[in-house]
Every structure is written in C-alpha cells, then in structure tokens.
Design a protein around this motif. Structure first.
Motif, PDB file in Angstrom:
ATOM      1  N   SER A 119       0.857  -1.174   0.000  1.00 41.15           N
ATOM      2  CA  SER A 119       0.000   0.000   0.000  1.00 41.15           C
ATOM      3  C   SER A 119       0.891   1.221   0.000  1.00 41.15           C
ATOM      4  N   TYR A 120       0.415   2.301  -0.600  1.00 39.69           N
ATOM      5  CA  TYR A 120       1.228   3.501  -0.763  1.00 39.69           C
ATOM      6  C   TYR A 120       0.540   4.677  -0.084  1.00 39.69           C
ATOM      7  N   VAL A 121       1.252   5.284   0.883  1.00 42.58           N
ATOM      8  CA  VAL A 121       0.696   6.341   1.716  1.00 42.58           C
ATOM      9  C   VAL A 121       1.302   7.674   1.311  1.00 42.58           C
ATOM     10  N   LEU A 122       0.446   8.659   0.998  1.00 44.82           N
ATOM     11  CA  LEU A 122       0.932   9.990   0.688  1.00 44.82           C
ATOM     12  C   LEU A 122       1.656  10.565   1.907  1.00 44.82           C
ATOM     13  N   ALA A 123       2.673  11.371   1.657  1.00 43.36           N
ATOM     14  CA  ALA A 123       3.558  11.836   2.726  1.00 43.36           C
ATOM     15  C   ALA A 123       2.813  12.486   3.880  1.00 43.36           C
ATOM     16  N   ASP A 124       1.732  13.213   3.605  1.00 50.39           N
ATOM     17  CA  ASP A 124       0.994  13.883   4.684  1.00 50.39           C
ATOM     18  C   ASP A 124      -0.102  13.010   5.287  1.00 50.39           C
ATOM     19  N   HIS A 125      -0.138  11.740   4.912  1.00 45.81           N
ATOM     20  CA  HIS A 125      -1.109  10.769   5.416  1.00 45.81           C
ATOM     21  C   HIS A 125      -2.552  11.139   5.088  1.00 45.81           C
ATOM     22  N   SER A 126      -2.745  11.919   4.026  1.00 48.14           N
ATOM     23  CA  SER A 126      -4.109  12.285   3.633  1.00 48.14           C
ATOM     24  C   SER A 126      -4.739  11.243   2.721  1.00 48.14           C
ATOM     25  N   MET A 127      -3.920  10.408   2.065  1.00 46.54           N
ATOM     26  CA  MET A 127      -4.418   9.395   1.149  1.00 46.54           C
ATOM     27  C   MET A 127      -3.595   8.124   1.301  1.00 46.54           C
ATOM     28  N   VAL A 128      -4.261   6.992   1.096  1.00 45.24           N
ATOM     29  CA  VAL A 128      -3.558   5.716   1.019  1.00 45.24           C
ATOM     30  C   VAL A 128      -4.156   4.914  -0.126  1.00 45.24           C
ATOM     31  N   PHE A 129      -3.285   4.348  -0.933  1.00 47.33           N
ATOM     32  CA  PHE A 129      -3.682   3.536  -2.075  1.00 47.33           C
ATOM     33  C   PHE A 129      -3.441   2.084  -1.680  1.00 47.33           C
ATOM     34  N   THR A 130      -4.536   1.363  -1.411  1.00 45.13           N
ATOM     35  CA  THR A 130      -4.458   0.102  -0.683  1.00 45.13           C
ATOM     36  C   THR A 130      -4.418  -1.135  -1.572  1.00 45.13           C
ATOM     37  N   GLY A 131      -4.421  -0.961  -2.889  1.00 43.45           N
ATOM     38  CA  GLY A 131      -4.403  -2.138  -3.747  1.00 43.45           C
ATOM     39  C   GLY A 131      -5.597  -3.029  -3.449  1.00 43.45           C
ATOM     40  N   ASP A 132      -5.332  -4.333  -3.299  1.00 44.73           N
ATOM     41  CA  ASP A 132      -6.390  -5.275  -2.944  1.00 44.73           C
ATOM     42  C   ASP A 132      -6.351  -5.665  -1.473  1.00 44.73           C
ATOM     43  N   ALA A 133      -5.457  -5.062  -0.696  1.00 44.77           N
ATOM     44  CA  ALA A 133      -5.397  -5.412   0.723  1.00 44.77           C
ATOM     45  C   ALA A 133      -6.677  -4.969   1.424  1.00 44.77           C
ATOM     46  N   LEU A 134      -7.027  -3.694   1.291  1.00 38.49           N
ATOM     47  CA  LEU A 134      -8.232  -3.147   1.903  1.00 38.49           C
ATOM     48  C   LEU A 134      -9.097  -2.540   0.814  1.00 38.49           C
ATOM     49  N   LEU A 135     -10.311  -3.066   0.673  1.00 36.16           N
ATOM     50  CA  LEU A 135     -11.278  -2.518  -0.269  1.00 36.16           C
ATOM     51  C   LEU A 135     -12.330  -1.735   0.511  1.00 36.16           C
ATOM     52  N   ILE A 136     -13.260  -1.123  -0.180  1.00 37.42           N
ATOM     53  CA  ILE A 136     -14.320  -0.381   0.491  1.00 37.42           C
ATOM     54  C   ILE A 136     -15.332  -1.381   1.040  1.00 37.42           C
ATOM     55  N   ARG A 137     -15.383  -1.476   2.347  1.00 36.30           N
ATOM     56  CA  ARG A 137     -16.236  -2.409   3.092  1.00 36.30           C
ATOM     57  C   ARG A 137     -15.891  -3.858   2.789  1.00 36.30           C
ATOM     58  N   GLY A 138     -14.672  -4.115   2.386  1.00 37.71           N
ATOM     59  CA  GLY A 138     -14.243  -5.469   2.111  1.00 37.71           C
ATOM     60  C   GLY A 138     -12.735  -5.547   2.073  1.00 37.71           C
ATOM     61  N   GLN A 159      -0.935  -2.091   9.725  1.00 36.76           N
ATOM     62  CA  GLN A 159      -0.318  -1.149   8.792  1.00 36.76           C
ATOM     63  C   GLN A 159      -1.298  -0.078   8.294  1.00 36.76           C
ATOM     64  N   LEU A 160      -2.529  -0.469   8.035  1.00 35.87           N
ATOM     65  CA  LEU A 160      -3.491   0.475   7.472  1.00 35.87           C
ATOM     66  C   LEU A 160      -4.342   1.144   8.544  1.00 35.87           C
ATOM     67  N   PHE A 161      -4.818   0.389   9.503  1.00 32.43           N
ATOM     68  CA  PHE A 161      -5.642   0.993  10.543  1.00 32.43           C
ATOM     69  C   PHE A 161      -4.827   1.835  11.525  1.00 32.43           C
ATOM     70  N   SER A 162      -3.513   1.852  11.363  1.00 38.26           N
ATOM     71  CA  SER A 162      -2.683   2.746  12.182  1.00 38.26           C
ATOM     72  C   SER A 162      -2.644   4.160  11.607  1.00 38.26           C
ATOM     73  N   LEU A 163      -3.183   4.336  10.410  1.00 38.88           N
ATOM     74  CA  LEU A 163      -3.232   5.653   9.793  1.00 38.88           C
ATOM     75  C   LEU A 163      -4.361   6.483  10.406  1.00 38.88           C
ATOM     76  N   PRO A 164      -4.331   7.811  10.240  1.00 39.05           N
ATOM     77  CA  PRO A 164      -5.387   8.663  10.821  1.00 39.05           C
ATOM     78  C   PRO A 164      -6.769   8.317  10.280  1.00 39.05           C
ATOM     79  N   ASP A 165      -7.790   8.542  11.105  1.00 36.84           N
ATOM     80  CA  ASP A 165      -9.162   8.249  10.695  1.00 36.84           C
ATOM     81  C   ASP A 165      -9.547   8.952   9.401  1.00 36.84           C
ATOM     82  N   ASP A 166      -9.054  10.181   9.196  1.00 39.31           N
ATOM     83  CA  ASP A 166      -9.470  10.938   8.020  1.00 39.31           C
ATOM     84  C   ASP A 166      -8.618  10.662   6.785  1.00 39.31           C
ATOM     85  N   GLU A 185     -13.824   5.070   8.574  1.00 36.36           N
ATOM     86  CA  GLU A 185     -15.005   4.326   8.133  1.00 36.36           C
ATOM     87  C   GLU A 185     -14.735   2.838   8.094  1.00 36.36           C
ATOM     88  N   GLU A 186     -13.614   2.459   7.505  1.00 35.61           N
ATOM     89  CA  GLU A 186     -13.326   1.029   7.357  1.00 35.61           C
ATOM     90  C   GLU A 186     -13.036   0.377   8.701  1.00 35.61           C
TER      91      GLU A 186
END
Length: 349
Positions: A119-138, A159-166, A185-186
């Motif tokens: 997964s690729y996290v933007l430097a300011d933690h505003s976006m994460v590109f999760t590939g197939d690891a985490l989908l929307i509600r799946g 790794q992913l749920f440690s990122l900020p809620d927003d 949300e996830e």
C-alpha cells in the motif's frame, strides 16, 4: 497536487494519477494495459510528464500497462521487491519513500491477498492507495497466489488501521461503483475486518467464502511478472497512417494542421460544416477539394465518403468534426481523424 481516479470497466480496476504542477512530473498507480492510450492522453492534456509507474501487486484480473508505458515515455517501473518482476527499475521495500518531484509516497508491505501486496501512503497521510489489501467495506481474497487470511488481518489492522481516521482510502478495485472511503469508516464498518472483529472472526469469514477462479489469472499473472511485457516482447501495433496522429482523453483521434498541409494528398478531406458556413477560397489551396457533407446529414450520406484513403474531418473549431469521426467509425471506417483545433489555426496562421 493533480489527482485523478480512472476506471477500467472490464476489470473494475481503479488507476490513480498523481502529479505536481510545479515540476510537471507525474506517476500512475495500477495502470491497465488496454487503457494506456487513455492515460497518456490525459497526462498530455494536463501538461504533465509520466516519470513513474507503480503497481500495488501482481494482479490476477488484468495486465498492467507498466512495461508499455515505459516503452512510450521512458518512465520507470516500481513494485514490491518480493515480487521479483522483470523489467523493474525500482524494487520497493517496506518503509521506503519514493515518488516524483512534488509527490512523495511511503511503501507499506500489506501482504495477505498476495505476498507481494504493498500500500502507498501519501507523505501527509491524507491518502492511502491500498491495492487489494483493503477494499471499500471489504478486502482482497486470500485463497490463491500466496494468500493468507491471518497475514492479511495483521496487514490491515497494523499497517493500514494505524493511519489517521481521516486518511482517504483509494483501493485498486470496487465492484459496486464506490470510489473512496476513509480509514475511520473502514475501521468501524468494514464487513470483514471492521468493528470489534478479531483475527478468528476475520479468518473464519475468509475461509468460508466461495469465490470463482479469476477469469484472467492464467494470462494476467505471468504477464504481470514481466511487468506487463507481452510474451513476444513487442509493442502492440497502432494506427500509423499519420505520424502526428493522437487520441485525446475524450477518445477523439486527431491530427495537426501542419501535418495535414504537407500530406493533404494522402487523405480524403471531409468538411462537416453547414453549406452557408463554407466560404469559397477560404481554405489553403491544398485543402480546397474537401468533400462537403454537413454533420447532421453524415449518417444518411456516409456512403458518399470514399474509403480508399484515410479520412480527415474538418469544421470551424474541431468540435463537430470530432463527432464526425465517431459517426464514421460507427460505420466501420477505422482510419479517421479530426483536424486538431479545426480550421481556426489555419485562419490565424
């Protein structure tokens, strides 16, 4: 930052364009082979240069455009080092920072769907590109290609749920038209790993799933281990009747006025303006023999258009002639293009 979310309907794949207007550099995440022309057209129209293509994993449902885009632009190819893909320029490891000028990402290893998922996290933690690891509600399935449900649970929760809620979540796929979510949300509502689910809950859910085998896996995985390079190592053929031929992001094939003035004898010219708009002698002499069929009559009179040469459509601004190319292609003509910018550049030249 320039940001675009692009979609391939055949595989329900999201491709992401990130660019910097100051440097003019851009990168693509998870490009699809069949959509390379679309992506390059958008990058060109936005005034950017493609410098990097990065995949989140070795996909089983589509072939990456990484190698093809490298042939066309000279960009670099990046993906997880553990995949050991061919033609790779930048093998990524967990925690590594990478990107282009003005756009910085952190690579986080998130295996479990496959062992090479990142997964690729933007430097300011505003976006994460999760590939197939985490989908929307799946999440991605874990029943093939080194998948492991317990590993995936820890990837998501640690790794992913440690990122900020927003932090906005942008997955590689969605099959229901959803475009984005957030970590908060996830963490709360994900149907498989959200709420108070523990590892046993998640693994039990994943092991009870019964999913059909991916249709393209036997073709896609070997190709993606070559970074999308075809087995014969050749770039697929493209229309080459005009050196200046380009396809816009809107899907319109176009050629420029300079090329047309030099090669007018190699094409059929079709003026789709209304008769009252056409001024005798207004066109350069080499374009003066254009066939005139108003756009609103073209479907009914398409048989009047010769098919022995490529057809270049003309109008004042290039808008009506763009639709004319679609009409001609609907009727089976393949070598067609609209004059880029219409006749205005010639009038001002």
């Amino acid at each position: 930052m320039v940001f675009r979310q692009l979609f391939d309907a055949a595989s329900s794949t999201y491709t992401y364009l990130l660019g910097d207007t100051t440097s003019g550099e851009a990168l693509l995440i998870d490009p699809v082979f069949e959509q390379a022309q679309r992506d390059l057209s958008l990058i060109r129209e936005l005034g950017l240069q493609l410098k990097l293509v990065v995949d989140t994993h070795a996909h089983a449902d589509h072939i990456t455009a990484a190698w093809l885009l490298k042939q066309k632009t000279g960009c670099l190819i990046a993906s997880a080092a553990v995949i050991n893909a061919e033609h790779l320029d930048l093998p990524l490891s967990h925690g590594q920072t990478f990107g282009v000028a003005g756009v910085s990402l952190e690579a986080r290893a998130t295996p479990g769907h496959t062992d090479g998922c990142m997964s690729y996290v933007l430097a300011d933690h505003s976006m994460v590109f999760t590939g197939d690891a985490l989908l929307i509600r799946g999440c991605g399935r874990s029943d093939f290609q080194q998948g492991n449900a317990a590993t995936l649970f820890h990837s998501i929760t640690e790794q992913l749920f440690s990122l900020p809620d927003d932090c906005q979540v942008y997955p590689a796929h969605d099959y229901n038209g959803r475009t984005q979510s957030s970590i908060g949300e996830e963490r709360s509502y994900n149907a498989r790993v959200g709420g108070s689910a523990n590892e046993a809950d998640f693994v039990g859910y994943m092991q009870a799933m019964s999913l059909p085998h991916p249709k393209k896996i036997d073709e896609a995985v070997p190709a993606n281990l070559r970074s999308g390079c075809p087995a014969d190592g050749q770039v697929p053929p493209e229309p080459n009747w005009a050196e200046d031929l380009r396809v816009t992001y809107a899907g319109v094939p176009e050629i420029g006025s300079e090329w047309l003035l030099l090669h007018a004898d190699r094409v059929t010219l079709l003026d789709v303006r209304q008769a009252g708009e056409v001024i005798p002698g207004e066109l350069p002499e080499v374009l003066g023999t254009a066939l005139q069929i108003p756009l609103d009559q073209l479907r009914q009179r398409v048989t009047e258009v010769p098919t022995d040469l490529p057809v270049v459509t003309l109008c004042r601004s290039g808008r009506r002639s763009a639709l004319a190319t679609s009409i001609l292609r609907e009727q089976g003509l393949e070598q067609v293009a609209s004059l880029r910018g219409g006749l205005l550049p010639l009038a001002h030249g």
